[in-house]
Write an enzyme that holds these catalytic residues in place. Structure first.
Site, short mmCIF file in Angstrom:
data_model
loop_
_atom_site.label_atom_id
_atom_site.label_comp_id
_atom_site.label_asym_id
_atom_site.label_seq_id
_atom_site.Cartn_x
_atom_site.Cartn_y
_atom_site.Cartn_z
N HIS A 34 0.85 -1.20 0.00
CA HIS A 34 0.00 0.00 0.00
C HIS A 34 0.88 1.25 0.00
O HIS A 34 1.74 1.42 0.87
CB HIS A 34 -0.90 0.00 1.24
CG HIS A 34 -1.96 1.07 1.22
ND1 HIS A 34 -3.14 0.95 0.53
CD2 HIS A 34 -1.98 2.28 1.82
CE1 HIS A 34 -3.87 2.04 0.70
NE2 HIS A 34 -3.19 2.87 1.47
N ASP A 176 -8.55 1.33 6.19
CA ASP A 176 -7.25 1.95 6.41
C ASP A 176 -7.34 2.98 7.51
O ASP A 176 -8.15 3.90 7.44
CB ASP A 176 -6.78 2.61 5.11
CG ASP A 176 -5.40 3.25 5.23
OD1 ASP A 176 -4.74 3.09 6.28
OD2 ASP A 176 -4.97 3.90 4.26
#
Length: 219
Positions: A34, A176
């Protein structure tokens, strides 16, 4: 309950050894890498440009999951795709025509994601679902790592899961912000299929990465 994809955020890594860190989380069991891109305008921080993504690409074959916290976002799509991004996720607030942006991402050969900030309503997705490969629920306000999980995000995950299921969508539902072993199971129970984690993965140095990732997967 299926194990979630674990997507370590390199924002929490040692930037002086970034290539080495990417190789380390790959070997430790990360599913995706990510990459948090911040422009100092859309969010109050400045991070990773396309040249850095390009430099990191040879260090792993894992998908690069690039979260674009930039505005306007459209001028940057091609640069990050050419640099090696496999997934490009954008905020509805970062451009005037979300549908056009998602279509452009797919035209470039990447998967298209939509990011919902804590205050962004889930109804934003309703006319976009057929063009979405990923929905990212921000469980903190974007811009900085190391923040605490916003508990109301669990209800939002449930609401988005219901919409995706009703539409027959197989889009990844990602979370997230402040994700830890303590709340990972709750996120997955609410419907998440992918977890972004920074501090929770990179804590303890490279010798701890595999155990940290395994803990999140098994939580």
């Amino acid at each position: 309950m299926a194990q979630p994809l674990i997507c370590p955020s390199i924002l929490a890594s040692d930037f002086a050894r970034l290539g080495e860190e990417v190789r380390a989380i790959d070997e430790a069991g990360a599913d995706w890498i990510h990459v948090d891109v911040m422009d100092g305008h859309f969010v109050p921080n400045l991070t990773i440009g396309p040249d850095v993504v390009k430099a990191l690409r040879p260090h792993t074959a894992k998908p690069f999951d690039v979260h674009l916290m930039v505005a306007p976002v459209d001028p940057w799509l091609e640069a990050y795709r050419n640099a090696g991004a496999d997934i490009l996720s954008v905020h509805p607030e970062s451009g005037p025509h979300l549908h056009r942006t998602l279509r452009r991402i797919r035209e470039l050969g990447a998967k298209a994601g939509v990011v919902l900030n804590p205050a962004t309503p889930v109804e934003t997705l309703d006319w976009m679902i057929e063009d979405i490969d990923l929905v990212l629920i921000m469980s903190v306000n974007p811009g900085f790592g190391g923040q605490s999980f916003i508990d109301a995000s669990l209800r939002k995950i449930e609401a988005v899961r219901a919409r995706l299921d009703a539409a027959g969508s197989d889009a990844v539902l990602q979370v997230d912000g402040g994700v830890t072993a303590a709340n990972a199971a709750a996120c997955v129970s609410a419907g998440a299929t992918a977890l972004v984690a920074g501090t929770a993965v990179f804590r303890g140095g490279q010798s701890a990465y595999a155990a940290n990732i395994a803990t999140l997967k098994g939580a």
